[in-house]
Write a protein that holds these residues in place. Structure first.
Motif, PDB file in Angstrom:
ATOM      1  N   ARG A  12       0.306  -0.946  -0.068  1.00  0.00           N
ATOM      2  CA  ARG A  12       0.234  -0.012  -0.160  1.00  0.00           C
ATOM      3  C   ARG A  12       1.002   1.377  -0.207  1.00  0.00           C
ATOM      4  NH1 ARG A  12      -3.553   1.790  -0.218  1.00  0.00           N
ATOM      5  NH2 ARG A  12      -5.040   2.209   1.490  1.00  0.00           N
ATOM      6  N   VAL A  14       1.383   5.056   0.056  1.00  0.00           N
ATOM      7  CA  VAL A  14       0.247   6.785   0.352  1.00  0.00           C
ATOM      8  C   VAL A  14       1.081   7.989   0.264  1.00  0.00           C
ATOM      9  CG1 VAL A  14      -1.010   7.577   1.365  1.00  0.00           C
ATOM     10  CG2 VAL A  14      -1.206   5.311   0.774  1.00  0.00           C
ATOM     11  N   PRO A  15       1.734   8.679  -0.845  1.00  0.00           N
ATOM     12  CA  PRO A  15       2.276   9.663  -0.132  1.00  0.00           C
ATOM     13  C   PRO A  15       1.820  11.047   0.446  1.00  0.00           C
ATOM     14  CG  PRO A  15       0.945   9.586  -2.663  1.00  0.00           C
ATOM     15  CD  PRO A  15       0.880   8.429  -1.787  1.00  0.00           C
ATOM     16  N   LEU A  16       2.597  11.121   1.758  1.00  0.00           N
ATOM     17  CA  LEU A  16       2.380  12.011   2.524  1.00  0.00           C
ATOM     18  C   LEU A  16       2.207  13.954   2.445  1.00  0.00           C
ATOM     19  CD1 LEU A  16       3.273   9.672   5.415  1.00  0.00           C
ATOM     20  CD2 LEU A  16       1.026  10.697   4.575  1.00  0.00           C
ATOM     21  N   LEU A  19       7.561  12.801   1.816  1.00  0.00           N
ATOM     22  CA  LEU A  19       7.536  11.906   2.144  1.00  0.00           C
ATOM     23  C   LEU A  19       6.597  10.841   1.212  1.00  0.00           C
ATOM     24  CD1 LEU A  19       9.584  12.385   5.661  1.00  0.00           C
ATOM     25  CD2 LEU A  19      10.178  11.923   3.264  1.00  0.00           C
ATOM     26  N   ALA A  21       3.959   7.487   2.619  1.00  0.00           N
ATOM     27  CA  ALA A  21       4.388   5.715   3.544  1.00  0.00           C
ATOM     28  C   ALA A  21       4.135   4.830   3.211  1.00  0.00           C
ATOM     29  CB  ALA A  21       3.192   5.953   4.283  1.00  0.00           C
ATOM     30  N   ILE A  22       4.888   3.318   2.905  1.00  0.00           N
ATOM     31  CA  ILE A  22       4.492   2.211   2.450  1.00  0.00           C
ATOM     32  C   ILE A  22       4.137   1.211   3.364  1.00  0.00           C
ATOM     33  CG2 ILE A  22       5.259   0.605   1.150  1.00  0.00           C
ATOM     34  CD1 ILE A  22       6.999   2.650  -0.011  1.00  0.00           C
ATOM     35  N   TYR A  23       3.077   0.285   3.208  1.00  0.00           N
ATOM     36  CA  TYR A  23       3.181  -0.238   4.443  1.00  0.00           C
ATOM     37  C   TYR A  23       2.655  -2.106   3.230  1.00  0.00           C
ATOM     38  CZ  TYR A  23       0.703  -3.415   6.852  1.00  0.00           C
ATOM     39  OH  TYR A  23      -0.085  -4.557   7.957  1.00  0.00           O
TER      40      TYR A  23
END
Lengths: 88, 277
Positions: A12, A14-16, A19, A21-23
């Protein structure tokens, strides 16, 4: 050395802000990464590629100022240690 | 009793902590259908310690091994710690953030920070100014809806905050002084009737605030990635929730602005927070 990204279905992304976030579903780990990690994962897609081929694709898709195979190899090895990329 | 969406059953080897809980939580509802979610048990460290220098151990569905017992005078604190422990370790329905939370007009302000940052005191002072207190310790993020659910347990006031709140809310009910605890002198404040009555009503997250007490007034916008990292550290069950926690938290930090405020006194902090919300 050739590399392939973890299966896209296992991530997953998700550009924050600057930075991202990658799950990683396979490990349950969360990674906070900066450029060029999302770009490397996108360049690899579902393919297995060598460093030069990845660099070519990054140069094609992004404005790479200073294409450096050694630096890219370092990033790929970090991603391999994190489990987001596999050596093939 | 029920606090927000969580029902608790508390048992004790001694009558006194239960009587104190019954009194302070007398206006709270019972667990839905009479079935509690979590159990807390206060028991004697050794059978004779029920009577001789009574020492309270905290048990329940989840326990911390090797935790030091508390004297019976701190039985109420032990019960509160036991309830917090069950929430922190066993809550799976919601992403649990170690944060205080107040709401006005359906918009919730989350305040999180290290112990001593002032999140409990600020939330209680804002309650005194007409905000609904959703909780001073935990805010619950619903992964399905993104809404914030409250957990308005008794407000745990420490040291100087006790006198501050007694002055701000002279009519409010306070628990017995819990002196010389590991966190100093503690006294519990019963949330106001409006906050208890609305405890089951969720709210939309409107702002995330990271307060810090004891510094010159300063204000800084916190970018989403930094907020994300800080909130994973402020969550007790982020890892346990897996992808549901990741989705809930990325959604929260990309849709809700966050601000760090440094403040020299409570009046300044409240002006800063109310200007944001």
């Amino acid at each position: 050395m050739r590399y392939r990204a973890a299966a896209l279905a296992s991530l997953r992304i998700v550009p924050l802000d600057v930075l991202t976030a990658i799950y990683h579903r396979a490990s349950g780990q969360t990674h906070i990464v900066e450029a060029p990690v999302p770009e490397i994962l996108a360049a690899l897609g579902e393919e297995t590629m060598g460093v030069e081929a990845i660099l070519d694709r990054l140069a094609r898709d992004y404005a790479l100022v200073d294409p450096d195979p050694a630096a890219l190899t370092d990033r790929l090895e970090e991603l391999a240690a994190a489990g987001l990329v596999a050596r093939a | 009793m029920r606090i927000g969406p969580a029902g608790f059953r508390v048992g004790s080897d001694w009558r006194r902590p239960i009587a104190e809980l019954e009194n302070l939580y007398r206006d709270y509802p019972k667990p839905e259908d009479g079935v509690p979610d979590f159990t807390v048990r206060l028991f004697a460290a050794r059978p004779w310690r029920r009577f001789v220098r009574p020492a309270v151990m905290i048990g329940g569905d989840f326990t911390i091994p090797d935790a030091a017992p508390l004297p019976l005078d701190l039985g109420l604190l032990a019960a509160e710690m036991g309830m917090n422990l069950q929430m922190a370790l066993a809550q799976r329905r919601y992403l649990l953030l170690h944060a205080s939370c107040v709401e006005r007009n359906g918009r919730a302000v989350l305040m999180t920070g290290e112990s001593g940052a002032g999140k409990s005191t600020l939330a209680a002072l804002m309650m005194a100014r007409g905000w609904r207190l959703m909780g001073d310790e935990f805010a619950l993020v619903d992964p399905e809806t993104g809404l914030i659910h409250g957990f308005p347990r008794l407000v745990s006031l420490k040291n100087e905050s006790v006198a501050v709140m007694q002055a701000a809310l002279p009519q409010a009910r306070f628990g017995p002084p819990q002196l010389k605890t590991p966190k100093g002198d503690i006294r519990h404040l019963v949330p106001d009737a409006a906050s208890i009555a609305a405890m089951a009503v969720p709210a939309v997250a409107a702002h995330i605030v990271f307060p810090r007490f004891g510094l010159e007034r300063a204000i800084r916008e916190v970018p989403p990635a930094e907020t994300f990292v800080r909130l994973t550290q402020a969550s007790t069950n982020y890892v346990a929730l897996g992808e549901r926690g990741f989705d809930a938290l990325t959604r929260l930090v990309t849709s809700v602005p966050a601000t760090a405020i440094d403040y020299p006194d409570a009046a300044t902090a409240i002006r800063q927070v109310e200007a944001l919300a």
